[in-house]
Design a protein around this motif. Structure first.
Motif, PDB file in Angstrom:
ATOM      1  N   SER A  96       0.823  -1.222   0.000  1.00 23.59           N
ATOM      2  CA  SER A  96       0.000   0.000   0.000  1.00 23.59           C
ATOM      3  C   SER A  96       0.849   1.261   0.000  1.00 23.59           C
ATOM      4  N   LEU A 121      -5.262  -1.840  -6.177  1.00 21.82           N
ATOM      5  CA  LEU A 121      -4.865  -3.197  -5.779  1.00 21.82           C
ATOM      6  C   LEU A 121      -5.888  -4.206  -6.277  1.00 21.82           C
ATOM      7  N   LEU A 126      -4.291  -7.683  -6.534  1.00 23.66           N
ATOM      8  CA  LEU A 126      -3.525  -7.805  -5.286  1.00 23.66           C
ATOM      9  C   LEU A 126      -4.381  -7.484  -4.064  1.00 23.66           C
ATOM     10  N   GLY A 130      -2.219  -5.442   0.817  1.00 24.51           N
ATOM     11  CA  GLY A 130      -1.817  -4.073   1.110  1.00 24.51           C
ATOM     12  C   GLY A 130      -0.799  -3.939   2.219  1.00 24.51           C
ATOM     13  N   VAL A 145       2.564  -4.394  -8.477  1.00 26.17           N
ATOM     14  CA  VAL A 145       2.664  -3.256  -7.552  1.00 26.17           C
ATOM     15  C   VAL A 145       3.212  -2.040  -8.293  1.00 26.17           C
TER      16      VAL A 145
END
Length: 247
Positions: A96, A121, A126, A130, A145
């Motif tokens: 994150s 995300l 994903l 986070g 990412v």
């Protein structure tokens, strides 16, 4: 209007070991329309990454200029999002915190940042990662990412430096498919560097072929395969089936 324009871009430097001047780029000219995806193709050392770094603002040309929406590019800026070959993530931060980096630089509202991070995300697959440190992720997940980080700041132009080349073939193909879908949905103006002809044909609206710092030919895959401008380009595209590119 956010066209990306490169006009007579040239870059020379002095080789420290020989003292001789080297031309890294020579008279690069092209215009990339808003929402268009250009794949830049060529062998190692042909100037692809140098060109990308100039558009990113990391390098300044010896002569010529690059501009975005009529404004000259002379430094890095949040209107250009970069995805690197090896991810270039902040490994000491969570997923994150990597994704929200550009938003924090823009001093966006914390609640807005949180919602945007969750959104991206989810888009790159994903969800639930986070709070995971990025060093615990696989190579393919790290590239996701990097892509989410670049897109979360909503850049006008996306710059991608061989982002899938270090991945194994199966994961690479999967991420190519996901990126193609994402690109069609978001319609982000994109410069995508690759040395893989099949990847260039699959991903790009247009292809630019480079050699020795020069732009040899730019066009659609069909135009280049059917009408190569010289023997170099003809040899370069000889391995691609015409059935893949002729419509």
């Amino acid at each position: 209007m956010t066209d990306l324009v490169c006009e007579d871009l040239s870059m020379t430097f002095v080789n420290p070991s020989t003292g001789f001047e080297v031309e890294a780029l020579k008279d690069i000219n092209f215009t990339l329309k808003k929402g268009e995806l250009l794949t830049v193709l060529g062998p190692s050392g042909c100037g692809k990454t140098t060109l990308l770094n100039m558009i990113a603002g990391f390098l300044r040309p010896t002569s010529g200029k690059a501009s975005l929406g009529g404004r000259m590019i002379d430094a890095p800026g949040v209107e250009r999002g970069m995805v690197f070959q090896q991810g270039a993530l902040f490994e000491w931060l969570t997923v994150s915190k990597n994704v929200d980096f550009g938003l924090r630089m823009k001093k966006a509202d914390p609640e807005k940042i949180k919602k945007l991070v969750e959104k991206w995300l989810d888009i790159v697959g994903l969800q639930g990662f986070g709070d995971t440190p990025t060093y615990q992720l696989s190579g393919g997940m790290q590239q996701r990412v990097g892509l989410a980080r670049a897109l979360a700041a909503n850049p006008d132009v996306l710059l991608m430096d061989e982002p899938f080349s270090a991945l194994d073939p199966l994961i690479r193909r999967q991420l190519q498919d996901e990126f193609i879908h994402l690109s069609k949905t978001l319609k982000k103006t994109t410069v995508f560097i690759t040395h893989d002809l099949d990847e260039a044909v699959r991903i790009g609206d247009r292809i630019a072929i480079m050699r020795d710092g020069r732009l040899i030919q730019t066009g659609t895959a069909e135009e280049i395969v059917m009408n190569p401008v010289d023997d170099y380009v003809a040899d370069f595209v000889a391995g691609i089936s015409r059935l893949k590119v002729v419509h």
